[in-house]
Design a protein around this motif. Structure first.
Motif, PDB file in Angstrom:
ATOM      1  N   ASP A   1      -6.311  42.075 -55.073  1.00 50.69           N
ATOM      2  CA  ASP A   1      -7.057  41.100 -54.862  1.00 50.69           C
ATOM      3  C   ASP A   1      -6.073  39.955 -54.205  1.00 50.69           C
ATOM      4  O   ASP A   1      -6.280  39.393 -53.135  1.00 50.69           O
ATOM      5  N   ILE A   2      -4.835  39.959 -54.821  1.00 46.64           N
ATOM      6  CA  ILE A   2      -3.708  38.937 -54.268  1.00 46.64           C
ATOM      7  C   ILE A   2      -3.359  39.593 -52.889  1.00 46.64           C
ATOM      8  O   ILE A   2      -3.256  39.026 -52.044  1.00 46.64           O
ATOM      9  N   LEU A   3      -3.082  40.937 -53.064  1.00 52.14           N
ATOM     10  CA  LEU A   3      -2.679  41.703 -51.620  1.00 52.14           C
ATOM     11  C   LEU A   3      -3.678  41.355 -50.609  1.00 52.14           C
ATOM     12  O   LEU A   3      -3.357  41.282 -49.499  1.00 52.14           O
ATOM     13  N   THR A   4      -4.866  41.438 -50.936  1.00 51.85           N
ATOM     14  CA  THR A   4      -6.015  41.210 -49.869  1.00 51.85           C
ATOM     15  C   THR A   4      -5.882  39.719 -49.209  1.00 51.85           C
ATOM     16  O   THR A   4      -6.087  39.409 -48.021  1.00 51.85           O
ATOM     17  N   GLN A   5      -5.376  38.820 -50.257  1.00 54.92           N
ATOM     18  CA  GLN A   5      -5.276  37.272 -49.711  1.00 54.92           C
ATOM     19  C   GLN A   5      -3.911  37.225 -48.918  1.00 54.92           C
ATOM     20  O   GLN A   5      -4.071  36.443 -47.827  1.00 54.92           O
ATOM     21  N   VAL A   6      -2.967  38.069 -49.375  1.00 53.64           N
ATOM     22  CA  VAL A   6      -1.977  37.623 -48.553  1.00 53.64           C
ATOM     23  C   VAL A   6      -1.900  38.321 -47.337  1.00 53.64           C
ATOM     24  O   VAL A   6      -1.546  37.837 -46.170  1.00 53.64           O
ATOM     25  N   ALA A   7      -2.782  39.620 -47.062  1.00 54.96           N
ATOM     26  CA  ALA A   7      -3.002  40.119 -45.783  1.00 54.96           C
ATOM     27  C   ALA A   7      -3.937  39.129 -45.040  1.00 54.96           C
ATOM     28  O   ALA A   7      -3.629  38.960 -43.493  1.00 54.96           O
ATOM     29  N   ALA A   8      -4.849  38.440 -45.531  1.00 54.91           N
ATOM     30  CA  ALA A   8      -5.638  37.263 -44.793  1.00 54.91           C
ATOM     31  C   ALA A   8      -4.748  36.150 -44.230  1.00 54.91           C
ATOM     32  O   ALA A   8      -4.902  35.857 -43.004  1.00 54.91           O
ATOM     33  N   ALA A   9      -3.646  35.854 -45.070  1.00 52.56           N
ATOM     34  CA  ALA A   9      -3.036  34.616 -44.716  1.00 52.56           C
ATOM     35  C   ALA A   9      -1.881  35.280 -43.526  1.00 52.56           C
ATOM     36  O   ALA A   9      -1.623  34.313 -42.707  1.00 52.56           O
ATOM     37  N   THR A  10      -1.389  36.612 -43.747  1.00 54.69           N
ATOM     38  CA  THR A  10      -0.834  37.010 -42.542  1.00 54.69           C
ATOM     39  C   THR A  10      -1.333  37.094 -41.315  1.00 54.69           C
ATOM     40  O   THR A  10      -0.688  36.899 -40.391  1.00 54.69           O
TER      41      THR A  10
END
Length: 92
Positions: free
Chosen positions: A37-46
């Motif tokens: 879930d955190i990685l998904t949000q990091v990808a979205a911010a990136t």
């Protein structure tokens, strides 16, 4: 005048959203959320930051580089920095 002047409000809005996303990611880490879930949000911010970068690059090319090219000479040679900027965006 900077090439992004006409898009400044949109850029600020996008950057504010990214800022909120990053704060949310930090909160997720503090709350021990699931890694994926955190990685998904990091990808979205990136992706959001990449959108900002591409917008700035487009504005730079269509305004700053085009204007320098029209002026020619040393001014045009100085704007070859766009190649380096493109390379940085592509590598990220």
């Amino acid at each position: 005048m900077n090439g992004y002047t006409d898009n400044k409000a949109d850029l600020r809005k996008r950057l504010s959203r990214v800022e909120g996303q990053v704060r949310g990611i930090s909160r997720m880490v503090d709350e021990d959320k699931y890694c994926i879930d955190i990685l998904t949000q990091v990808a979205a911010a990136t992706k959001a930051l990449e959108t900002v970068a591409l917008s700035l690059l487009s504005d730079h090319l269509s305004h700053c580089v085009a204007q320098a090219s029209a002026e020619g000479g040393e001014v045009a040679a100085e704007k070859r920095e766009a190649n380096d900027a493109i390379a940085r965006v592509v590598r990220s």
